[in-house]
Write a protein that holds these residues in place. Sequence first.
Motif, PDB file in Angstrom:
ATOM      1  N   LYS A 223       0.809  -1.227   0.000  1.00  0.00           N
ATOM      2  CA  LYS A 223       0.000   0.000   0.000  1.00  0.00           C
ATOM      3  C   LYS A 223       0.835   1.265   0.000  1.00  0.00           C
ATOM      4  O   LYS A 223       0.404   2.295  -0.524  1.00  0.00           O
ATOM      5  N   LYS A 228      -3.445   5.663  -5.435  1.00  0.00           N
ATOM      6  CA  LYS A 228      -4.865   5.429  -5.184  1.00  0.00           C
ATOM      7  C   LYS A 228      -5.777   6.390  -5.937  1.00  0.00           C
ATOM      8  O   LYS A 228      -6.984   6.432  -5.695  1.00  0.00           O
ATOM      9  N   ASP A 241      -8.869   0.747 -10.066  1.00  0.00           N
ATOM     10  CA  ASP A 241      -8.363  -0.563  -9.643  1.00  0.00           C
ATOM     11  C   ASP A 241      -8.294  -1.511 -10.832  1.00  0.00           C
ATOM     12  O   ASP A 241      -8.711  -1.175 -11.949  1.00  0.00           O
TER      13      ASP A 241
END
Length: 319
Positions: A223, A228, A241
Amino acid sequence: MLDKLGRLVRPFFILFCYLSHVKDSQSIRLLAHKFEFGVPLNSLSQSAGDQYITDLLLQRSELSCGQMLSSAPAYTYQPEFSAARNKLLNRAEDLKHVSEYWLLMSVVGERHFHEKLVFFWHNFFGVRLYNPAFKCAHIDLLRNNCFGSFRELLMKVTKDAAMIRFLNLQLSTAERPNENYARELLELYSLGTGEYTETDIQNISRILTGFRANGDGEFYLAKRHQNKQAYTILGKAEVKDLEGVIDAILEKEACARFVTRRFCDFFLSTELTNAEVNSIANRFYSSDYSLTALYRAAGTFIIEEPGRVAGRLYKSPLN
């Protein structure tokens, strides 16, 4: 009067049945030649061509490259070599064992079509890796998913340890996204050249940052290396995604045409026209990318247009 008519019609009826049987036999022989590895003629089914296709689609191989690797003979370390060289030689021996065993079992086993599909998809994705465990897991992934949907296959291959290592996804970070996999995904695995832009490649590479596989081949997201943000992919906005990336790709009919062309070039003929390939691709696309629908449509084409596929391919060394 009816008896006389019956005597006149009977020879023609017998001839019709005979010709139908011959046509079915020829169709099955051609299907076997295209879809399997050297099946003895006396073992071929006597059913009609469409039933033969159905029987092929029910085949499931029980081979496992992971099991093959576990049965590899132990490597004898050579004292005159360094530890690093012995490690490489050990891996080479394991890879050789798996390759030889897979080839042998593909040819002499009873599930030729399934293993030929594995060979096709192995060529399709073209992963080259000198890690025996990851290589075996990749082949088993193809074997276990080549009768499902292309969407699911593409999703799983993207998260596969062999692919992550092969195309450097493990090096991709939010600060420095690696474009290798994004480029191959669009150019070689789904759409083909001319169907995307450099911006699409850059945005996909940003979305796939943080993809990793541990030493056991298990996928995870790093992460702290993940971007993102949402991006526009192939005209589809707010993609953030892998699922969104794959959906954007599969919405394009060009994807069905590209995959179908590669399948036909391998199994049927490299000389099919775009219209002929598209007739198969349309069924593939309308089935929501069901791989069995692709295989059935291609098999049906062989039955309906034998002259377009018979004798049209040079045999590969494996064939």
